[in-house]
Motif scaffolding. Structure first.
Motif, PDB file in Angstrom:
ATOM      1  N   ASN A 135       0.819  -1.220   0.000  1.00 54.23           N
ATOM      2  CA  ASN A 135       0.000   0.000   0.000  1.00 54.23           C
ATOM      3  C   ASN A 135       0.854   1.273   0.000  1.00 54.23           C
ATOM      4  O   ASN A 135       0.443   2.306   0.531  1.00 54.23           O
ATOM      5  N   GLY A 136       2.015   1.187  -0.605  1.00 58.62           N
ATOM      6  CA  GLY A 136       2.927   2.313  -0.613  1.00 58.62           C
ATOM      7  C   GLY A 136       2.639   3.346  -1.685  1.00 58.62           C
ATOM      8  O   GLY A 136       1.762   3.177  -2.540  1.00 58.62           O
ATOM      9  N   GLN A 137       3.397   4.417  -1.640  1.00 59.97           N
ATOM     10  CA  GLN A 137       3.194   5.549  -2.522  1.00 59.97           C
ATOM     11  C   GLN A 137       3.475   5.207  -3.981  1.00 59.97           C
ATOM     12  O   GLN A 137       2.812   5.735  -4.888  1.00 59.97           O
ATOM     13  N   ARG A 138       4.434   4.353  -4.245  1.00 61.28           N
ATOM     14  CA  ARG A 138       4.727   3.986  -5.634  1.00 61.28           C
ATOM     15  C   ARG A 138       3.514   3.365  -6.322  1.00 61.28           C
ATOM     16  O   ARG A 138       3.212   3.669  -7.475  1.00 61.28           O
ATOM     17  N   GLN A 139       2.831   2.491  -5.593  1.00 60.68           N
ATOM     18  CA  GLN A 139       1.665   1.835  -6.175  1.00 60.68           C
ATOM     19  C   GLN A 139       0.547   2.849  -6.452  1.00 60.68           C
ATOM     20  O   GLN A 139      -0.116   2.794  -7.483  1.00 60.68           O
ATOM     21  N   ALA A 140       0.345   3.758  -5.497  1.00 57.91           N
ATOM     22  CA  ALA A 140      -0.710   4.757  -5.666  1.00 57.91           C
ATOM     23  C   ALA A 140      -0.444   5.625  -6.892  1.00 57.91           C
ATOM     24  O   ALA A 140      -1.357   5.923  -7.681  1.00 57.91           O
ATOM     25  N   MET A 141       0.806   6.044  -7.064  1.00 56.49           N
ATOM     26  CA  MET A 141       1.152   6.886  -8.207  1.00 56.49           C
ATOM     27  C   MET A 141       1.023   6.113  -9.519  1.00 56.49           C
ATOM     28  O   MET A 141       0.665   6.676 -10.554  1.00 56.49           O
ATOM     29  N   PHE A 142       1.291   4.816  -9.478  1.00 51.32           N
ATOM     30  CA  PHE A 142       1.128   3.974 -10.666  1.00 51.32           C
ATOM     31  C   PHE A 142      -0.352   3.835 -11.022  1.00 51.32           C
ATOM     32  O   PHE A 142      -0.763   4.027 -12.176  1.00 51.32           O
ATOM     33  N   LEU A 143      -1.163   3.511 -10.030  1.00 54.44           N
ATOM     34  CA  LEU A 143      -2.591   3.295 -10.270  1.00 54.44           C
ATOM     35  C   LEU A 143      -3.295   4.559 -10.742  1.00 54.44           C
ATOM     36  O   LEU A 143      -4.301   4.483 -11.451  1.00 54.44           O
ATOM     37  N   GLU A 144      -2.770   5.717 -10.366  1.00 48.75           N
ATOM     38  CA  GLU A 144      -3.364   6.992 -10.753  1.00 48.75           C
ATOM     39  C   GLU A 144      -3.355   7.178 -12.266  1.00 48.75           C
ATOM     40  O   GLU A 144      -4.081   8.011 -12.797  1.00 48.75           O
ATOM     41  N   ASN A 145      -2.552   6.364 -12.962  1.00 50.35           N
ATOM     42  CA  ASN A 145      -2.455   6.474 -14.408  1.00 50.35           C
ATOM     43  C   ASN A 145      -2.833   5.190 -15.140  1.00 50.35           C
ATOM     44  O   ASN A 145      -2.392   4.946 -16.262  1.00 50.35           O
ATOM     45  N   VAL A 146      -3.671   4.391 -14.488  1.00 48.04           N
ATOM     46  CA  VAL A 146      -4.181   3.165 -15.107  1.00 48.04           C
ATOM     47  C   VAL A 146      -5.517   3.462 -15.781  1.00 48.04           C
ATOM     48  O   VAL A 146      -6.513   3.767 -15.119  1.00 48.04           O
ATOM     49  N   SER A 147      -5.538   3.374 -17.089  1.00 51.43           N
ATOM     50  CA  SER A 147      -6.775   3.614 -17.830  1.00 51.43           C
ATOM     51  C   SER A 147      -7.791   2.522 -17.530  1.00 51.43           C
ATOM     52  O   SER A 147      -7.442   1.339 -17.439  1.00 51.43           O
ATOM     53  N   GLY A 148      -9.046   2.908 -17.356  1.00 47.69           N
ATOM     54  CA  GLY A 148     -10.116   1.960 -17.063  1.00 47.69           C
ATOM     55  C   GLY A 148     -10.521   1.923 -15.611  1.00 47.69           C
ATOM     56  O   GLY A 148     -11.630   1.474 -15.279  1.00 47.69           O
ATOM     57  N   LEU A 149      -9.651   2.401 -14.718  1.00 46.76           N
ATOM     58  CA  LEU A 149      -9.991   2.395 -13.297  1.00 46.76           C
ATOM     59  C   LEU A 149     -11.150   3.335 -13.004  1.00 46.76           C
ATOM     60  O   LEU A 149     -12.042   3.008 -12.204  1.00 46.76           O
ATOM     61  N   ALA A 150     -11.176   4.482 -13.650  1.00 51.42           N
ATOM     62  CA  ALA A 150     -12.273   5.439 -13.438  1.00 51.42           C
ATOM     63  C   ALA A 150     -13.622   4.825 -13.786  1.00 51.42           C
ATOM     64  O   ALA A 150     -14.613   5.030 -13.077  1.00 51.42           O
ATOM     65  N   GLU A 151     -13.649   4.061 -14.853  1.00 56.15           N
ATOM     66  CA  GLU A 151     -14.903   3.409 -15.259  1.00 56.15           C
ATOM     67  C   GLU A 151     -15.393   2.447 -14.188  1.00 56.15           C
ATOM     68  O   GLU A 151     -16.603   2.372 -13.904  1.00 56.15           O
ATOM     69  N   SER A 176      -2.329  18.980 -11.433  1.00 58.63           N
ATOM     70  CA  SER A 176      -1.752  19.005 -12.774  1.00 58.63           C
ATOM     71  C   SER A 176      -2.806  18.864 -13.856  1.00 58.63           C
ATOM     72  O   SER A 176      -2.630  19.347 -14.970  1.00 58.63           O
ATOM     73  N   GLY A 177      -3.900  18.183 -13.522  1.00 59.97           N
ATOM     74  CA  GLY A 177      -4.921  17.913 -14.539  1.00 59.97           C
ATOM     75  C   GLY A 177      -4.414  16.994 -15.621  1.00 59.97           C
ATOM     76  O   GLY A 177      -4.989  16.948 -16.719  1.00 59.97           O
ATOM     77  N   CYS A 178      -3.362  16.237 -15.327  1.00 57.58           N
ATOM     78  CA  CYS A 178      -2.706  15.435 -16.358  1.00 57.58           C
ATOM     79  C   CYS A 178      -2.674  13.938 -16.072  1.00 57.58           C
ATOM     80  O   CYS A 178      -2.186  13.169 -16.894  1.00 57.58           O
ATOM     81  N   ASN A 179      -3.133  13.507 -14.904  1.00 57.91           N
ATOM     82  CA  ASN A 179      -3.142  12.083 -14.586  1.00 57.91           C
ATOM     83  C   ASN A 179      -4.391  11.407 -15.153  1.00 57.91           C
ATOM     84  O   ASN A 179      -5.464  12.008 -15.226  1.00 57.91           O
ATOM     85  N   VAL A 180      -4.232  10.164 -15.540  1.00 54.66           N
ATOM     86  CA  VAL A 180      -5.256   9.471 -16.322  1.00 54.66           C
ATOM     87  C   VAL A 180      -6.572   9.314 -15.572  1.00 54.66           C
ATOM     88  O   VAL A 180      -7.650   9.595 -16.121  1.00 54.66           O
ATOM     89  N   VAL A 181      -6.540   8.853 -14.327  1.00 50.14           N
ATOM     90  CA  VAL A 181      -7.791   8.549 -13.627  1.00 50.14           C
ATOM     91  C   VAL A 181      -8.671   9.790 -13.432  1.00 50.14           C
ATOM     92  O   VAL A 181      -9.863   9.752 -13.752  1.00 50.14           O
ATOM     93  N   THR A 237       2.723  17.637 -19.044  1.00 53.11           N
ATOM     94  CA  THR A 237       2.320  16.787 -20.165  1.00 53.11           C
ATOM     95  C   THR A 237       1.309  15.753 -19.686  1.00 53.11           C
ATOM     96  O   THR A 237       1.530  15.075 -18.675  1.00 53.11           O
ATOM     97  N   SER A 238       0.213  15.633 -20.399  1.00 49.46           N
ATOM     98  CA  SER A 238      -0.815  14.670 -20.037  1.00 49.46           C
ATOM     99  C   SER A 238      -0.283  13.252 -20.131  1.00 49.46           C
ATOM    100  O   SER A 238       0.492  12.917 -21.036  1.00 49.46           O
ATOM    101  N   LYS A 239      -0.718  12.399 -19.207  1.00 53.92           N
ATOM    102  CA  LYS A 239      -0.341  10.990 -19.235  1.00 53.92           C
ATOM    103  C   LYS A 239      -1.219  10.201 -20.222  1.00 53.92           C
ATOM    104  O   LYS A 239      -0.946   9.032 -20.473  1.00 53.92           O
TER     105      LYS A 239
END
Length: 268
Positions: free
Chosen positions: A85-101, A121-126, A154-156
Motif C-alpha cells: 500500500n505504498g506511494q509507488r503503487q498509488a502513483m502507478f494506479l493513478e495512471n491506469v486507464s479503465g480504473l475510473a470506469e 496538474s490535470g494530467c493524470n489518467v484517472v 504533459t498529459s499521461k
C-alpha cells in the motif's frame, strides 16, 4: 524577509487569484445547488493529495450534505509510504486507464447530478477519465487544477487531453508551477506547496455560495456545527440529521445501479 513571511506573501497572492474567479465560483455554486435541490448529489473526486480537498468539501465542520466524496484508498493512502500500500503503487494506479470506469460503475448517476474533479496538474489518467465519463453521462463537470502547473505539464493520456478538456468550468488554485512556493538558500529544490491552500479557499467559497442558494430556495442546509457554537444537544441533532440526509441521497445512487434485480424494481 523570513521564509515564513515569504510563504504567507505567496498565500496572499493566491487569495487574489481566487477573488478574481468570483464569477466562475458563483456559476459553480449554482450548478451544484441545482443538483442538491433536485435531491441528487455532487460527485467529488480527487486522487493523490487531492483527497484533502474532497474531505474539505464534506464531511467536516461547516459543511453539509449534498456531496458524494469519492476517495479510493488505493489512490490516496500515503501513510505507509513504502511497502504494501505504498506511494509507488498509488502513483502507478493513478495512471491506469479503465480504473475510473470501474469506480463510476458503482453509482447510478443522473444528469441531475454534477461533478467536481480535483487534480493539480490535470494530467493524470484517472481524474481525466472520471471527468470524461461523467461528461459523457450528461453531468455538468467542474475541474479544479493549478493553471500554471497544468499548462506546463504533459498529459499521461496518449491523446494528450487534460482535465480541462472535459470540464464545463475550470477553477485555478493559484499555486505556482511545481506547487512548492519557497526557494531556500543553498537548497536546489523549492519547498512548501500551495495548491492545498488555494484549493481550500475555492472549496469554501463555493460552499458558502451554495448555502446561500439553498437557504434562499427554502431548503437551508443541515450544517455540521460545533457544540461550542450551538450547544451539545443541537450539535448532535445537526450531525445525525445531516448524516441521515446523506444516506437518503446516497441510497438513490444504488437502488437502480447496473443490472436490474427484483429488489431494484419500483413495485417491490
Amino acid at each position: 524577509m523570513t521564509y515564513i513571511k515569504q510563504y504567507l506573501e505567496k498565500c496572499q497572492q493566491m487569495i487574489e487569484t481566487v477573488a478574481a474567479q468570483e464569477k466562475q465560483i458563483i456559476e459553480v455554486a449554482r450548478i451544484f445547488a441545482d443538483s442538491i435541490l433536485a435531491g441528487r448529489m455532487v460527485h467529488v473526486f480527487g486522487s493523490g493529495h487531492s483527497r484533502i480537498i474532497v474531505e474539505e468539501m464534506w464531511p467536516r465542520y461547516g459543511s453539509f450534505p449534498g456531496f458524494n466524496p469519492i476517495v479510493e484508498l488505493s489512490l490516496t493512502f500515503h501513510n505507509l509510504v513504502v511497502g504494501a500500500n505504498g506511494q509507488r503503487q498509488a502513483m502507478f494506479l493513478e495512471n491506469v486507464s479503465g480504473l475510473a470506469e470501474q469506480i463510476i460503475r458503482n453509482f447510478d448517476v443522473s444528469e441531475q447530478d454534477s461533478a467536481l474533479i480535483i487534480s493539480s496538474s490535470g494530467c493524470n489518467v484517472v481524474p481525466i477519465e472520471m471527468a470524461e465519463i461523467f461528461k459523457s453521462k450528461g453531468l455538468k463537470v467542474v475541474g479544479l487544477n493549478t493553471k500554471l502547473h497544468s499548462e506546463a505539464s504533459t498529459s499521461k493520456r496518449k491523446d494528450g487531453k487534460k482535465l480541462k478538456d472535459f470540464c464545463d468550468v475550470v477553477l485555478d488554485s493559484g499555486a505556482p508551477l511545481g506547487d512548492a512556493m519557497i526557494k531556500i538558500e543553498n537548497l536546489e529544490t523549492p519547498v512548501a506547496p500551495g495548491s492545498t491552500v488555494g484549493s481550500c479557499m475555492l472549496i469554501n467559497s463555493i460552499k458558502a455560495e451554495i448555502a446561500n442558494l439553498l437557504t434562499k430556495a427554502g431548503r437551508p442546509p443541515k450544517v455540521l456545527t460545533a457544540g461550542a457554537v450551538v450547544g451539545a444537544e443541537k450539535a448532535a441533532e445537526l450531525f445525525q440529521s445531516a448524516y441521515d440526509e446523506h444516506a437518503h441521497r446516497l441510497s438513490k445512487m444504488y437502488k437502480s445501479v447496473g443490472i436490474e434485480s427484483y429488489v431494484s424494481k419500483e413495485d417491490v
